[in-house]
Design a protein around this motif. Structure first.
Motif, PDB file in Angstrom:
ATOM      1  N   ASP A   2       0.823  -1.215   0.000  1.00  0.00           N
ATOM      2  CA  ASP A   2       0.000   0.000   0.000  1.00  0.00           C
ATOM      3  C   ASP A   2       0.858   1.267   0.000  1.00  0.00           C
ATOM      4  O   ASP A   2       0.522   2.249  -0.661  1.00  0.00           O
ATOM      5  N   ARG A   3       1.995   1.248   0.674  1.00  0.00           N
ATOM      6  CA  ARG A   3       2.880   2.416   0.685  1.00  0.00           C
ATOM      7  C   ARG A   3       3.538   2.598  -0.684  1.00  0.00           C
ATOM      8  O   ARG A   3       3.641   3.708  -1.192  1.00  0.00           O
ATOM      9  N   VAL A   4       3.985   1.513  -1.281  1.00  0.00           N
ATOM     10  CA  VAL A   4       4.665   1.596  -2.575  1.00  0.00           C
ATOM     11  C   VAL A   4       3.705   2.063  -3.672  1.00  0.00           C
ATOM     12  O   VAL A   4       4.052   2.912  -4.500  1.00  0.00           O
ATOM     13  N   ARG A  21     -12.037   5.203 -13.202  1.00  0.00           N
ATOM     14  CA  ARG A  21     -13.250   4.413 -12.988  1.00  0.00           C
ATOM     15  C   ARG A  21     -13.025   3.473 -11.805  1.00  0.00           C
ATOM     16  O   ARG A  21     -12.094   2.679 -11.800  1.00  0.00           O
ATOM     17  N   LEU A  22     -13.877   3.585 -10.806  1.00  0.00           N
ATOM     18  CA  LEU A  22     -13.805   2.737  -9.623  1.00  0.00           C
ATOM     19  C   LEU A  22     -14.931   1.723  -9.686  1.00  0.00           C
ATOM     20  O   LEU A  22     -16.089   2.083  -9.905  1.00  0.00           O
ATOM     21  N   ASP A  23     -14.592   0.452  -9.514  1.00  0.00           N
ATOM     22  CA  ASP A  23     -15.592  -0.607  -9.462  1.00  0.00           C
ATOM     23  C   ASP A  23     -15.569  -1.189  -8.054  1.00  0.00           C
ATOM     24  O   ASP A  23     -14.763  -2.067  -7.748  1.00  0.00           O
ATOM     25  N   PRO A  24     -16.450  -0.700  -7.175  1.00  0.00           N
ATOM     26  CA  PRO A  24     -16.432  -1.157  -5.784  1.00  0.00           C
ATOM     27  C   PRO A  24     -16.774  -2.640  -5.633  1.00  0.00           C
ATOM     28  O   PRO A  24     -16.295  -3.292  -4.708  1.00  0.00           O
ATOM     29  N   ASP A  25     -17.573  -3.173  -6.543  1.00  0.00           N
ATOM     30  CA  ASP A  25     -17.923  -4.595  -6.463  1.00  0.00           C
ATOM     31  C   ASP A  25     -16.701  -5.488  -6.718  1.00  0.00           C
ATOM     32  O   ASP A  25     -16.534  -6.522  -6.075  1.00  0.00           O
ATOM     33  N   GLN A  26     -15.871  -5.088  -7.658  1.00  0.00           N
ATOM     34  CA  GLN A  26     -14.671  -5.858  -7.994  1.00  0.00           C
ATOM     35  C   GLN A  26     -13.446  -5.421  -7.182  1.00  0.00           C
ATOM     36  O   GLN A  26     -12.439  -6.113  -7.155  1.00  0.00           O
ATOM     37  N   GLY A  27     -13.528  -4.232  -6.590  1.00  0.00           N
ATOM     38  CA  GLY A  27     -12.387  -3.710  -5.837  1.00  0.00           C
ATOM     39  C   GLY A  27     -11.266  -3.225  -6.736  1.00  0.00           C
ATOM     40  O   GLY A  27     -10.090  -3.335  -6.387  1.00  0.00           O
ATOM     41  N   THR A  28     -11.631  -2.678  -7.916  1.00  0.00           N
ATOM     42  CA  THR A  28     -10.616  -2.222  -8.858  1.00  0.00           C
ATOM     43  C   THR A  28     -10.758  -0.732  -9.169  1.00  0.00           C
ATOM     44  O   THR A  28     -11.858  -0.176  -9.143  1.00  0.00           O
ATOM     45  N   ARG A  31      -8.221  -5.915  -3.801  1.00  0.00           N
ATOM     46  CA  ARG A  31      -8.454  -7.203  -3.138  1.00  0.00           C
ATOM     47  C   ARG A  31      -7.266  -8.143  -3.273  1.00  0.00           C
ATOM     48  O   ARG A  31      -6.901  -8.843  -2.342  1.00  0.00           O
ATOM     49  N   ASN A  32      -6.688  -8.179  -4.467  1.00  0.00           N
ATOM     50  CA  ASN A  32      -5.552  -9.064  -4.717  1.00  0.00           C
ATOM     51  C   ASN A  32      -4.207  -8.362  -4.559  1.00  0.00           C
ATOM     52  O   ASN A  32      -3.172  -8.959  -4.833  1.00  0.00           O
ATOM     53  N   ARG A  33      -4.255  -7.096  -4.141  1.00  0.00           N
ATOM     54  CA  ARG A  33      -3.052  -6.283  -3.942  1.00  0.00           C
ATOM     55  C   ARG A  33      -2.131  -6.355  -5.157  1.00  0.00           C
ATOM     56  O   ARG A  33      -0.995  -6.799  -5.080  1.00  0.00           O
ATOM     57  N   SER A  34      -2.652  -5.865  -6.251  1.00  0.00           N
ATOM     58  CA  SER A  34      -1.907  -5.840  -7.499  1.00  0.00           C
ATOM     59  C   SER A  34      -2.114  -4.480  -8.160  1.00  0.00           C
ATOM     60  O   SER A  34      -3.219  -3.938  -8.144  1.00  0.00           O
ATOM     61  N   TYR A  68       3.301  -4.070  -9.545  1.00  0.00           N
ATOM     62  CA  TYR A  68       3.643  -4.056  -8.130  1.00  0.00           C
ATOM     63  C   TYR A  68       2.803  -5.133  -7.453  1.00  0.00           C
ATOM     64  O   TYR A  68       1.574  -5.143  -7.592  1.00  0.00           O
ATOM     65  N   SER A  69       3.459  -6.023  -6.720  1.00  0.00           N
ATOM     66  CA  SER A  69       2.730  -7.068  -5.995  1.00  0.00           C
ATOM     67  C   SER A  69       3.476  -7.387  -4.698  1.00  0.00           C
ATOM     68  O   SER A  69       4.679  -7.143  -4.587  1.00  0.00           O
ATOM     69  N   PRO A  70       2.758  -7.944  -3.710  1.00  0.00           N
ATOM     70  CA  PRO A  70       3.412  -8.288  -2.448  1.00  0.00           C
ATOM     71  C   PRO A  70       4.530  -9.320  -2.668  1.00  0.00           C
ATOM     72  O   PRO A  70       4.428 -10.195  -3.522  1.00  0.00           O
ATOM     73  N   HIS A  71       5.570  -9.176  -1.907  1.00  0.00           N
ATOM     74  CA  HIS A  71       6.706 -10.097  -1.972  1.00  0.00           C
ATOM     75  C   HIS A  71       6.241 -11.492  -1.549  1.00  0.00           C
ATOM     76  O   HIS A  71       5.475 -11.627  -0.592  1.00  0.00           O
TER      77      HIS A  71
END
Length: 192
Positions: A16-18, A45-52, A92-95, A117-120
């Motif tokens: 989230d910081r990166v 465009r924000l899609d709250p249902d998909q979290g994107t 949601r998938n932190r991508s 960018y994705s979690p290590h």
């Protein structure tokens, strides 16, 4: 001929910081990224249902030193190039995936940069993996493979220099955000 380059970097900061730093890198460090002259958000465009979150931005860059052969073709020593940056953040998938393509000068040079960018995988809550792939194609010179290769190589060298500057900026913004969060936590603990 298309020349492709890949890079990977690990930020020792949470995802989230990166990704916050990524949104801020053009505005927080104009002196370091001086080749970036203008950035505008074209759509969001924000899609709250998909979290994107999907955004499109225009990015204008100035290349002060073109390879000799491109200076001869264009008739200029430096050039302004307009690019389109498309970003998809999947919370949601932190991508976070970013694709940048030049829209001007495409009859001479095509550049596409794909970043993620994705979690290590080992430290997903503390570190972030940055992957970048860039392809460069010098179009009018493809018949002259040796010349095209030199032009593509010079463009790639410039790209790698700017990429290193971008990582430096991201690290600085992440450190600033970390200090800001730490200060807010300390203030809340004291009751300020």
């Amino acid at each position: 001929m298309v020349r492709a380059y890949t890079q990977e970097h690990v930020y020792r900061h949470p995802w989230d910081r990166v990704t916050t730093a990524s949104w801020r890198k053009f505005t927080d460090s104009p002196k370091v990224l001086s080749h970036v002259t203008d950035v505008h958000t074209l759509s969001r465009r924000l899609d709250p249902d998909q979290g994107t979150l999907c955004t499109t931005r225009s990015v204008t860059v100035r290349s002060p030193q073109l390879p000799f052969i491109l200076r001869r073709i264009i008739g200029q020593d430096s050039v302004v190039c307009h690019c389109v940056e498309s970003t998809v953040v999947d919370a949601r998938n932190r991508s976070m995936e970013i694709v940048v393509r030049n829209v001007s000068l495409r009859n001479i040079l095509e550049v596409e940069e794909r970043s993620k960018y994705s979690p290590h995988p080992v430290h997903p809550d503390r570190w972030t993996v940055f992957q970048q792939e860039t392809s460069i194609r010098c179009k009018p010179l493809s018949a002259l493979a040796a010349v095209a290769e030199k032009v593509e190589q010079r463009c790639a060298e410039r790209f790698l220099q700017n990429s290193a500057k971008g990582r430096e900026v991201m690290e600085n913004i992440c450190k600033y955000l970390e200090a800001e969060a730490s200060s807010a936590t300390s203030s809340a603990a004291v009751g300020i």
